[in-house]
Design a protein around this motif. Sequence first.
Motif, PDB file in Angstrom:
ATOM      1  N   CYS A   1      34.973  28.503  56.360  1.00 40.36           N
ATOM      2  CA  CYS A   1      34.034  27.536  55.779  1.00 40.36           C
ATOM      3  C   CYS A   1      34.786  26.508  54.932  1.00 40.36           C
ATOM      4  O   CYS A   1      34.445  25.317  54.940  1.00 40.36           O
ATOM      5  N   GLY A   2      35.799  26.965  54.215  1.00 39.52           N
ATOM      6  CA  GLY A   2      36.584  26.052  53.392  1.00 39.52           C
ATOM      7  C   GLY A   2      37.239  24.962  54.212  1.00 39.52           C
ATOM      8  O   GLY A   2      37.229  23.785  53.826  1.00 39.52           O
ATOM      9  N   ARG A   3      37.798  25.342  55.329  1.00 40.19           N
ATOM     10  CA  ARG A   3      38.455  24.349  56.199  1.00 40.19           C
ATOM     11  C   ARG A   3      37.451  23.363  56.779  1.00 40.19           C
ATOM     12  O   ARG A   3      37.793  22.220  57.087  1.00 40.19           O
ATOM     13  N   ALA A   4      36.194  23.797  56.913  1.00 38.07           N
ATOM     14  CA  ALA A   4      35.157  22.927  57.489  1.00 38.07           C
ATOM     15  C   ALA A   4      34.373  22.175  56.427  1.00 38.07           C
ATOM     16  O   ALA A   4      33.454  21.412  56.759  1.00 38.07           O
ATOM     17  N   GLY A   5      34.700  22.399  55.155  1.00 33.75           N
ATOM     18  CA  GLY A   5      33.968  21.735  54.077  1.00 33.75           C
ATOM     19  C   GLY A   5      32.574  22.280  53.855  1.00 33.75           C
ATOM     20  O   GLY A   5      31.681  21.567  53.390  1.00 33.75           O
ATOM     21  N   VAL A   6      32.391  23.551  54.180  1.00 33.32           N
ATOM     22  CA  VAL A   6      31.086  24.210  54.065  1.00 33.32           C
ATOM     23  C   VAL A   6      31.076  25.111  52.831  1.00 33.32           C
ATOM     24  O   VAL A   6      32.005  25.897  52.618  1.00 33.32           O
ATOM     25  N   ARG A   7      30.041  25.002  52.023  1.00 35.31           N
ATOM     26  CA  ARG A   7      29.923  25.880  50.859  1.00 35.31           C
ATOM     27  C   ARG A   7      29.615  27.303  51.327  1.00 35.31           C
ATOM     28  O   ARG A   7      28.823  27.507  52.265  1.00 35.31           O
ATOM     29  N   PHE A   8      30.228  28.294  50.652  1.00 36.12           N
ATOM     30  CA  PHE A   8      30.075  29.693  51.073  1.00 36.12           C
ATOM     31  C   PHE A   8      29.614  30.525  49.879  1.00 36.12           C
ATOM     32  O   PHE A   8      30.238  30.517  48.819  1.00 36.12           O
ATOM     33  N   ILE A   9      28.498  31.248  50.060  1.00 34.79           N
ATOM     34  CA  ILE A   9      27.957  32.111  49.019  1.00 34.79           C
ATOM     35  C   ILE A   9      28.025  33.552  49.492  1.00 34.79           C
ATOM     36  O   ILE A   9      27.519  33.897  50.565  1.00 34.79           O
ATOM     37  N   GLN A  10      28.667  34.383  48.694  1.00 34.83           N
ATOM     38  CA  GLN A  10      28.949  35.770  49.050  1.00 34.83           C
ATOM     39  C   GLN A  10      28.473  36.697  47.933  1.00 34.83           C
ATOM     40  O   GLN A  10      28.421  36.311  46.775  1.00 34.83           O
ATOM     41  N   PHE A  11      28.144  37.942  48.287  1.00 31.61           N
ATOM     42  CA  PHE A  11      27.680  38.915  47.303  1.00 31.61           C
ATOM     43  C   PHE A  11      28.711  40.018  47.097  1.00 31.61           C
ATOM     44  O   PHE A  11      29.320  40.501  48.050  1.00 31.61           O
ATOM     45  N   SER A  12      28.899  40.385  45.839  1.00 36.38           N
ATOM     46  CA  SER A  12      29.804  41.472  45.483  1.00 36.38           C
ATOM     47  C   SER A  12      29.000  42.555  44.771  1.00 36.38           C
ATOM     48  O   SER A  12      27.774  42.618  44.908  1.00 36.38           O
ATOM     49  N   SER A  13      29.657  43.414  43.986  1.00 35.95           N
ATOM     50  CA  SER A  13      28.979  44.579  43.431  1.00 35.95           C
ATOM     51  C   SER A  13      29.558  45.019  42.096  1.00 35.95           C
ATOM     52  O   SER A  13      30.755  44.837  41.829  1.00 35.95           O
ATOM     53  N   ASP A  14      28.701  45.628  41.277  1.00 32.35           N
ATOM     54  CA  ASP A  14      29.171  46.241  40.027  1.00 32.35           C
ATOM     55  C   ASP A  14      30.089  47.432  40.302  1.00 32.35           C
ATOM     56  O   ASP A  14      30.793  47.905  39.399  1.00 32.35           O
ATOM     57  N   TYR A  15      30.102  47.912  41.553  1.00 31.82           N
ATOM     58  CA  TYR A  15      30.909  49.085  41.874  1.00 31.82           C
ATOM     59  C   TYR A  15      32.398  48.773  41.974  1.00 31.82           C
ATOM     60  O   TYR A  15      33.193  49.635  42.326  1.00 31.82           O
ATOM     61  N   ILE A  16      32.786  47.539  41.648  1.00 36.39           N
ATOM     62  CA  ILE A  16      34.220  47.234  41.559  1.00 36.39           C
ATOM     63  C   ILE A  16      34.791  47.764  40.245  1.00 36.39           C
ATOM     64  O   ILE A  16      36.024  47.764  40.059  1.00 36.39           O
ATOM     65  N   PHE A  17      33.932  48.263  39.337  1.00 39.33           N
ATOM     66  CA  PHE A  17      34.385  48.756  38.039  1.00 39.33           C
ATOM     67  C   PHE A  17      34.378  50.286  37.987  1.00 39.33           C
ATOM     68  O   PHE A  17      33.695  50.937  38.783  1.00 39.33           O
ATOM     69  N   ASP A  18      35.142  50.840  37.031  1.00 34.33           N
ATOM     70  CA  ASP A  18      35.249  52.295  36.929  1.00 34.33           C
ATOM     71  C   ASP A  18      34.288  52.914  35.932  1.00 34.33           C
ATOM     72  O   ASP A  18      34.216  54.142  35.795  1.00 34.33           O
ATOM     73  N   GLY A  19      33.541  52.085  35.192  1.00 36.70           N
ATOM     74  CA  GLY A  19      32.531  52.612  34.286  1.00 36.70           C
ATOM     75  C   GLY A  19      33.032  53.051  32.931  1.00 36.70           C
ATOM     76  O   GLY A  19      32.299  53.707  32.182  1.00 36.70           O
ATOM     77  N   THR A  20      34.265  52.690  32.565  1.00 36.91           N
ATOM     78  CA  THR A  20      34.822  53.130  31.284  1.00 36.91           C
ATOM     79  C   THR A  20      34.603  52.117  30.164  1.00 36.91           C
ATOM     80  O   THR A  20      35.009  52.349  29.029  1.00 36.91           O
ATOM     81  N   SER A  21      33.974  50.996  30.460  1.00 39.60           N
ATOM     82  CA  SER A  21      33.736  49.979  29.444  1.00 39.60           C
ATOM     83  C   SER A  21      32.719  50.475  28.405  1.00 39.60           C
ATOM     84  O   SER A  21      31.903  51.361  28.686  1.00 39.60           O
ATOM     85  N   VAL A  22      32.769  49.886  27.212  1.00 43.06           N
ATOM     86  CA  VAL A  22      31.798  50.224  26.170  1.00 43.06           C
ATOM     87  C   VAL A  22      30.779  49.098  25.996  1.00 43.06           C
ATOM     88  O   VAL A  22      29.963  49.136  25.091  1.00 43.06           O
ATOM     89  N   ARG A  23      30.824  48.111  26.867  1.00 46.85           N
ATOM     90  CA  ARG A  23      29.884  46.989  26.844  1.00 46.85           C
ATOM     91  C   ARG A  23      29.650  46.531  28.271  1.00 46.85           C
ATOM     92  O   ARG A  23      30.361  46.941  29.198  1.00 46.85           O
ATOM     93  N   ALA A  24      28.640  45.696  28.455  1.00 42.87           N
ATOM     94  CA  ALA A  24      28.350  45.181  29.797  1.00 42.87           C
ATOM     95  C   ALA A  24      29.531  44.396  30.338  1.00 42.87           C
ATOM     96  O   ALA A  24      30.226  43.693  29.592  1.00 42.87           O
ATOM     97  N   TYR A  25      29.765  44.521  31.639  1.00 41.98           N
ATOM     98  CA  TYR A  25      30.913  43.869  32.270  1.00 41.98           C
ATOM     99  C   TYR A  25      30.668  42.374  32.432  1.00 41.98           C
ATOM    100  O   TYR A  25      29.605  41.944  32.888  1.00 41.98           O
ATOM    101  N   ARG A  26      31.688  41.595  32.068  1.00 42.73           N
ATOM    102  CA  ARG A  26      31.641  40.147  32.233  1.00 42.73           C
ATOM    103  C   ARG A  26      32.374  39.749  33.512  1.00 42.73           C
ATOM    104  O   ARG A  26      33.083  40.548  34.128  1.00 42.73           O
ATOM    105  N   GLU A  27      32.226  38.490  33.876  1.00 46.36           N
ATOM    106  CA  GLU A  27      32.810  38.002  35.130  1.00 46.36           C
ATOM    107  C   GLU A  27      34.329  38.141  35.175  1.00 46.36           C
ATOM    108  O   GLU A  27      34.912  38.350  36.239  1.00 46.36           O
ATOM    109  N   ASP A  28      34.994  38.018  34.021  1.00 44.13           N
ATOM    110  CA  ASP A  28      36.456  38.032  34.013  1.00 44.13           C
ATOM    111  C   ASP A  28      37.066  39.403  33.701  1.00 44.13           C
ATOM    112  O   ASP A  28      38.272  39.523  33.544  1.00 44.13           O
ATOM    113  N   ASP A  29      36.239  40.449  33.639  1.00 45.47           N
ATOM    114  CA  ASP A  29      36.785  41.789  33.417  1.00 45.47           C
ATOM    115  C   ASP A  29      37.534  42.268  34.657  1.00 45.47           C
ATOM    116  O   ASP A  29      37.140  41.975  35.793  1.00 45.47           O
ATOM    117  N   LEU A  30      38.603  43.004  34.420  1.00 45.64           N
ATOM    118  CA  LEU A  30      39.441  43.456  35.524  1.00 45.64           C
ATOM    119  C   LEU A  30      38.786  44.617  36.267  1.00 45.64           C
ATOM    120  O   LEU A  30      38.307  45.565  35.649  1.00 45.64           O
TER     121      LEU A  30
END
Length: 290
Positions: A89-118
């Motif tokens: 889509c990038g090569r064609a100039g098309v915007r691309f919207i994709q879905f991810s998941s909270d399951y990329i985290f291990d659950g050890t945080s003490v606060r809600a996960y932000r976009e830039d958390d590892l």
Amino acid sequence: MKILLLGAGGLLGRHLHQRLQEIDIAFLPLRHADLDICDRKASLKALDLHQPSVVINAAALCNFGACEDDPSASSSINREAPIWWAETCGRAGVRFIQFSSDYIFDGTSVRAYREDDLPNPLGQYGRDKAALEAAIHSLPHCLVLRISWLFGAGGKTFLSMIPELLMQRDELTVAAGKRGTCLHAGYAADVVIQLLNTTASGVLNLAQSGETSWEEFADNALEILRSRGMQPRCRKIIRKSFREIPSLVGNRPEYSPLDTSRLATILKAPVQPWYEALEQYISDLGDMRK
């Protein structure tokens, strides 16, 4: 604007389809039977034939047990195909919207996960989503919407089925102790449509506001059903520790709420609380039963 909607037969895809039908916008919904997103030759043909300006990919393999049993299939659907679509889509100039998941985290945080958390995923599904985010989050034409605990009409997720289970069973056993944020598929579709009119890119958490748990969600659902005179059969909600259920331990974080501050800023409006979304869901189910 012309939208190509992939995965239109899934829970989120169906709600997106419904919302897009309600507004004056050109779109083409494609289910898996219409297009396998892993088939690159067919996908290129679809892009060339339909010439969309936006592609929304709601296709995914979300059965966590299936992802663990067949990591190759999970990687193909949840990582490799979306990365290919994003780059193409990038090569064609098309915007691309994709879905991810909270399951990329291990659950050890003490606060809600932000976009830039590892990320530090525990299971195959989470690993594939984390790799997907890493590959495309910096592409200027891509918007990655990180979602969690999706529920909605016709859904097979546990939260989706809770109201009907409460109507049918004398008792309902719920895994207790797991906390996060949930997302009504109808609200998600509304937000996606709003985001089409913005230049938002990168990673954005998309969830209802406020933390909850499966048992709290079930308690509130039972109360709402009773308040609406729907006469649920259930008289007892049994809480079983999340840690005592082998299928839930090991590949899912115990604590994974998503911080929605950035979403509220972009929308220039408060994010709908989870209990209001649950009330709307049950109201819709009641209307369908009439």
